[in-house]
Design a protein around this motif. Structure first.
Motif, PDB file in Angstrom:
ATOM      1  N   PRO A 371      79.417  62.307  41.210  1.00 22.40           N
ATOM      2  CA  PRO A 371      80.610  61.701  40.603  1.00 22.40           C
ATOM      3  C   PRO A 371      80.772  62.104  39.146  1.00 22.40           C
ATOM      4  O   PRO A 371      79.797  62.196  38.405  1.00 22.40           O
ATOM      5  CB  PRO A 371      80.334  60.198  40.724  1.00 22.40           C
ATOM      6  N   MET A 372      82.013  62.394  38.757  1.00 26.43           N
ATOM      7  CA  MET A 372      82.245  62.780  37.357  1.00 26.43           C
ATOM      8  C   MET A 372      83.315  61.918  36.692  1.00 26.43           C
ATOM      9  O   MET A 372      83.608  62.094  35.516  1.00 26.43           O
ATOM     10  CB  MET A 372      82.605  64.269  37.259  1.00 26.43           C
ATOM     11  N   GLY A 373      83.884  60.973  37.430  1.00 29.19           N
ATOM     12  CA  GLY A 373      84.731  59.957  36.822  1.00 29.19           C
ATOM     13  C   GLY A 373      86.172  60.326  36.576  1.00 29.19           C
ATOM     14  O   GLY A 373      86.968  59.489  36.160  1.00 29.19           O
ATOM     15  N   GLY A 374      86.560  61.571  36.817  1.00 29.53           N
ATOM     16  CA  GLY A 374      87.937  61.968  36.591  1.00 29.53           C
ATOM     17  C   GLY A 374      88.189  62.385  35.153  1.00 29.53           C
ATOM     18  O   GLY A 374      87.638  61.807  34.210  1.00 29.53           O
ATOM     19  N   LEU A 375      89.027  63.421  34.979  1.00 28.40           N
ATOM     20  CA  LEU A 375      89.273  63.997  33.659  1.00 28.40           C
ATOM     21  C   LEU A 375      90.707  64.483  33.556  1.00 28.40           C
ATOM     22  O   LEU A 375      91.263  65.016  34.510  1.00 28.40           O
ATOM     23  CB  LEU A 375      88.330  65.186  33.436  1.00 28.40           C
ATOM     24  N   CYS A 376      91.305  64.298  32.372  1.00 25.48           N
ATOM     25  CA  CYS A 376      92.583  64.922  32.045  1.00 25.48           C
ATOM     26  C   CYS A 376      92.401  65.771  30.799  1.00 25.48           C
ATOM     27  O   CYS A 376      91.775  65.330  29.824  1.00 25.48           O
ATOM     28  CB  CYS A 376      93.668  63.879  31.786  1.00 25.48           C
ATOM     29  N   VAL A 377      92.954  66.986  30.828  1.00 27.12           N
ATOM     30  CA  VAL A 377      92.932  67.881  29.671  1.00 27.12           C
ATOM     31  C   VAL A 377      94.371  68.100  29.234  1.00 27.12           C
ATOM     32  O   VAL A 377      95.204  68.520  30.034  1.00 27.12           O
ATOM     33  CB  VAL A 377      92.255  69.221  30.012  1.00 27.12           C
ATOM     34  N   LEU A 378      94.655  67.811  27.964  1.00 24.44           N
ATOM     35  CA  LEU A 378      96.003  67.913  27.430  1.00 24.44           C
ATOM     36  C   LEU A 378      96.225  69.258  26.750  1.00 24.44           C
ATOM     37  O   LEU A 378      95.287  69.825  26.174  1.00 24.44           O
ATOM     38  CB  LEU A 378      96.265  66.790  26.417  1.00 24.44           C
ATOM     39  N   PRO A 379      97.450  69.786  26.765  1.00 25.23           N
ATOM     40  CA  PRO A 379      97.740  71.036  26.045  1.00 25.23           C
ATOM     41  C   PRO A 379      97.432  70.900  24.557  1.00 25.23           C
ATOM     42  O   PRO A 379      97.437  69.793  24.000  1.00 25.23           O
ATOM     43  CB  PRO A 379      99.239  71.232  26.293  1.00 25.23           C
ATOM     44  N   ILE A 380      97.202  72.008  23.904  1.00 22.15           N
ATOM     45  CA  ILE A 380      96.801  71.997  22.499  1.00 22.15           C
ATOM     46  C   ILE A 380      97.865  71.388  21.593  1.00 22.15           C
ATOM     47  O   ILE A 380      97.542  70.810  20.548  1.00 22.15           O
ATOM     48  CB  ILE A 380      96.449  73.428  22.043  1.00 22.15           C
ATOM     49  N   SER A 381      99.131  71.462  21.985  1.00 24.90           N
ATOM     50  CA  SER A 381     100.212  70.945  21.146  1.00 24.90           C
ATOM     51  C   SER A 381     100.199  69.424  21.031  1.00 24.90           C
ATOM     52  O   SER A 381     100.824  68.864  20.127  1.00 24.90           O
ATOM     53  CB  SER A 381     101.565  71.405  21.688  1.00 24.90           C
ATOM     54  N   VAL A 382      99.501  68.728  21.928  1.00 25.03           N
ATOM     55  CA  VAL A 382      99.521  67.262  21.938  1.00 25.03           C
ATOM     56  C   VAL A 382      98.654  66.684  20.820  1.00 25.03           C
ATOM     57  O   VAL A 382      99.121  65.886  19.996  1.00 25.03           O
ATOM     58  CB  VAL A 382      99.067  66.723  23.309  1.00 25.03           C
ATOM     59  N   TRP A 383      97.391  67.086  20.783  1.00 18.78           N
ATOM     60  CA  TRP A 383      96.464  66.566  19.770  1.00 18.78           C
ATOM     61  C   TRP A 383      95.959  67.647  18.816  1.00 18.78           C
ATOM     62  O   TRP A 383      95.378  67.328  17.788  1.00 18.78           O
ATOM     63  CB  TRP A 383      95.257  65.907  20.436  1.00 18.78           C
ATOM     64  N   GLY A 384      96.171  68.926  19.160  1.00 22.79           N
ATOM     65  CA  GLY A 384      95.615  70.012  18.351  1.00 22.79           C
ATOM     66  C   GLY A 384      96.652  70.803  17.588  1.00 22.79           C
ATOM     67  O   GLY A 384      96.367  71.891  17.094  1.00 22.79           O
ATOM     68  N   ASN A 385      97.857  70.256  17.472  1.00 21.48           N
ATOM     69  CA  ASN A 385      98.936  70.955  16.769  1.00 21.48           C
ATOM     70  C   ASN A 385      98.616  71.091  15.278  1.00 21.48           C
ATOM     71  O   ASN A 385      97.708  70.450  14.751  1.00 21.48           O
ATOM     72  CB  ASN A 385     100.252  70.204  16.961  1.00 21.48           C
ATOM     73  N   GLY A 386      99.399  71.939  14.595  1.00 21.46           N
ATOM     74  CA  GLY A 386      99.236  72.096  13.156  1.00 21.46           C
ATOM     75  C   GLY A 386      98.222  73.140  12.753  1.00 21.46           C
ATOM     76  O   GLY A 386      97.975  73.329  11.558  1.00 21.46           O
ATOM     77  N   GLN A 387      97.627  73.824  13.720  1.00 22.39           N
ATOM     78  CA  GLN A 387      96.649  74.858  13.418  1.00 22.39           C
ATOM     79  C   GLN A 387      97.326  76.232  13.437  1.00 22.39           C
ATOM     80  O   GLN A 387      98.334  76.428  14.108  1.00 22.39           O
ATOM     81  CB  GLN A 387      95.509  74.818  14.434  1.00 22.39           C
ATOM     82  N   ARG A 388      96.710  77.187  12.761  1.00 28.25           N
ATOM     83  CA  ARG A 388      97.302  78.515  12.645  1.00 28.25           C
ATOM     84  C   ARG A 388      96.669  79.490  13.640  1.00 28.25           C
ATOM     85  O   ARG A 388      96.492  80.660  13.357  1.00 28.25           O
ATOM     86  CB  ARG A 388      97.150  79.016  11.214  1.00 28.25           C
ATOM     87  N   HIS A 389      96.318  78.990  14.781  1.00 28.82           N
ATOM     88  CA  HIS A 389      95.760  79.826  15.848  1.00 28.82           C
ATOM     89  C   HIS A 389      96.070  79.154  17.185  1.00 28.82           C
ATOM     90  O   HIS A 389      96.599  78.039  17.253  1.00 28.82           O
ATOM     91  CB  HIS A 389      94.243  80.007  15.675  1.00 28.82           C
TER      92      HIS A 389
END
Length: 420
Positions: A371-389
């Motif tokens: 069992p791994m409990g379930g996972l969601c991975v969000l696109p980089i623009s959701v929480w990782g925006n503002g970076q220059r890469h």
């Protein structure tokens, strides 16, 4: 000059040199062990700067192997995981097996004075969420009392020579034990948690809406921080990366308590710390934990590796994530299960490269024995925006739910702080 005077003169010179040497050693010890970190900076308050030149290669790297996994203490890690499960079972038994987390925001700071405007606004904009600032005293009480069944947790937490190591470790422990939403104190709420489009699945509709709501069977939601699998070695050095991809751990959401994914992260943090400390001795423990070590022991490297490898060991070989990984890189080879010795296909970074929509894996998609409990991975623009890469988009991207200011005080020493 008589021989006796020569001896006296030489002795004085020797004592002077020895005194200078001892003074120098004491100065270095003070410099690295007692000098506080540079003042906090906000080097990402604007996201309109042009990106640096991308130095890329023709072949992507979708898989890295941590040096901490060359000779892991598998039996010790298994016992540690079982000890954590015993804590889970005891708490859930007291709560009628309910593992749905309270809507609570967690932040970590030395004390209330360390909080800045971003932290205050984050709390204010999410008024319907309970809020807890975990200061140094509260953190010690938590690891010492609630987690007393595993003595290594408090021992390791108190022995870390850097605040960043303790903060990393603590956030995993808090979200594993309590669940909820974690954010660094330099995270700004571009949208509230409940109005974030990428998180709509996790909040029931208004009572007057006749919509059937089923709580997704997911224990952890993470975002993408780095997505440059084609980056050249020089490009990686310029950005201080040890991986050309990685998941965010400055913002995380655990809608359920006791995520098996976070449990594995905690196990590896403890095991990697012990392994690293056993191989390091010296007068200056702070020097032993350089940037690379911090990333691999408590930071994004161990976090990302643990999640990918837990998916690898939990999902069946016919799962779409496994098939996409294999199709993307035929030369990766099989992962050997440490428990059974059998080979199995890996989940690599390939399915998450250039992600445009959230990917969610329900808990029941894993094999029953893993069992791994379930996972969601969000696109980089959701929480990782503002970076220059990584094509992250700016702070004003329509998908942006938080903006991270990236103060990075633990990476910025006094030399860089003063001279840039």
């Amino acid at each position: 000059m008589s021989s006796s005077r020569v001896i006296i003169y030489a002795s004085k010179r020797l004592l002077t040199r020895r005194g200078m040497f001892i003074t120098f050693i004491i100065f270095i010890w003070f410099l690295f062990y007692h000098l506080p970190a540079p003042p906090a900076t906000k080097n990402n308050t604007r996201a309109d700067r042009p990106p640096p030149e991308h130095q890329v290669e023709d072949t992507a790297r979708f898989l890295y192997h941590s040096p901490f996994r060359n000779n892991p203490a598998i039996q010790y890690e298994k016992k540690l995981s079982q000890a954590l499960e015993r804590i889970e079972n005891a708490v859930l038994a007291q709560n009628h097996q309910n593992n749905i987390a309270e809507n609570r925001i967690w932040q970590i700071a030395k004390d209330e004075k360390q909080r800045g405007d971003d932290s205050m606004i984050f709390q204010h904009k999410n008024k319907e969420w309970a809020y807890t600032l975990v200061n140094d005293n509260r953190a010690l009480e938590f690891v010492t009392n609630e987690l007393s069944a595993i003595s290594e947790i408090a021992t390791i937490y108190k022995a870390y020579p850097h605040n960043v190591l303790r903060a990393d470790f603590l956030r995993y422990l808090l979200l594993w034990y309590y669940g909820g939403f974690y954010a660094d104190i330099d995270v700004f709420p571009a949208q509230t948690i409940k109005t974030c489009p990428a998180l709509q699945l996790f909040f029931p509709p208004a009572p007057d809406e006749y919509t059937e709501y089923i709580h997704p069977d997911v224990s952890l939601i993470v975002g993408i921080e780095v997505d440059e699998p084609y980056a050249s070695p020089q490009f990686m050095r310029d950005w201080h990366w040890t991986r050309s991809y990685g998941l965010i751990q400055y913002t995380m959401y655990a809608p359920r308590r006791f995520s098996p994914l976070l449990r594995e992260v905690i196990v590896r943090v403890i095991a990697h710390t012990i392994q690293y400390n056993n191989g390091r001795t010296g007068l200056f423990p702070r020097l032993a934990y350089d940037e690379k070590a911090i990333l691999g022991i408590t930071g994004p490297d161990v976090f990302t590796d643990a999640i990918l490898e837990t998916l690898s060991s939990s999902l069946p070989g016919t799962h779409p994530l496994v098939e996409k990984s294999v199709d993307a890189d035929k030369e990766i080879g099989d992962l050997i299960d440490p428990d059974t010795g059998e080979s199995q296909k890996r989940v690599t970074w390939a399915p998450f490269h250039r992600l445009s929509d959230p990917i969610c894996i329900q808990a029941d998609e894993a094999v029953l024995s893993k069992p791994m409990g379930g996972l969601c991975v969000l696109p980089i623009s959701v929480w990782g925006n503002g970076q220059r890469h990584s094509e992250a988009g700016g702070f004003n991207h329509p998908n942006a739910c938080v903006n991270h200011r990236f103060g990075r005080t633990w990476k910025k020493g006094w030399w860089e702080y003063i001279f840039g």
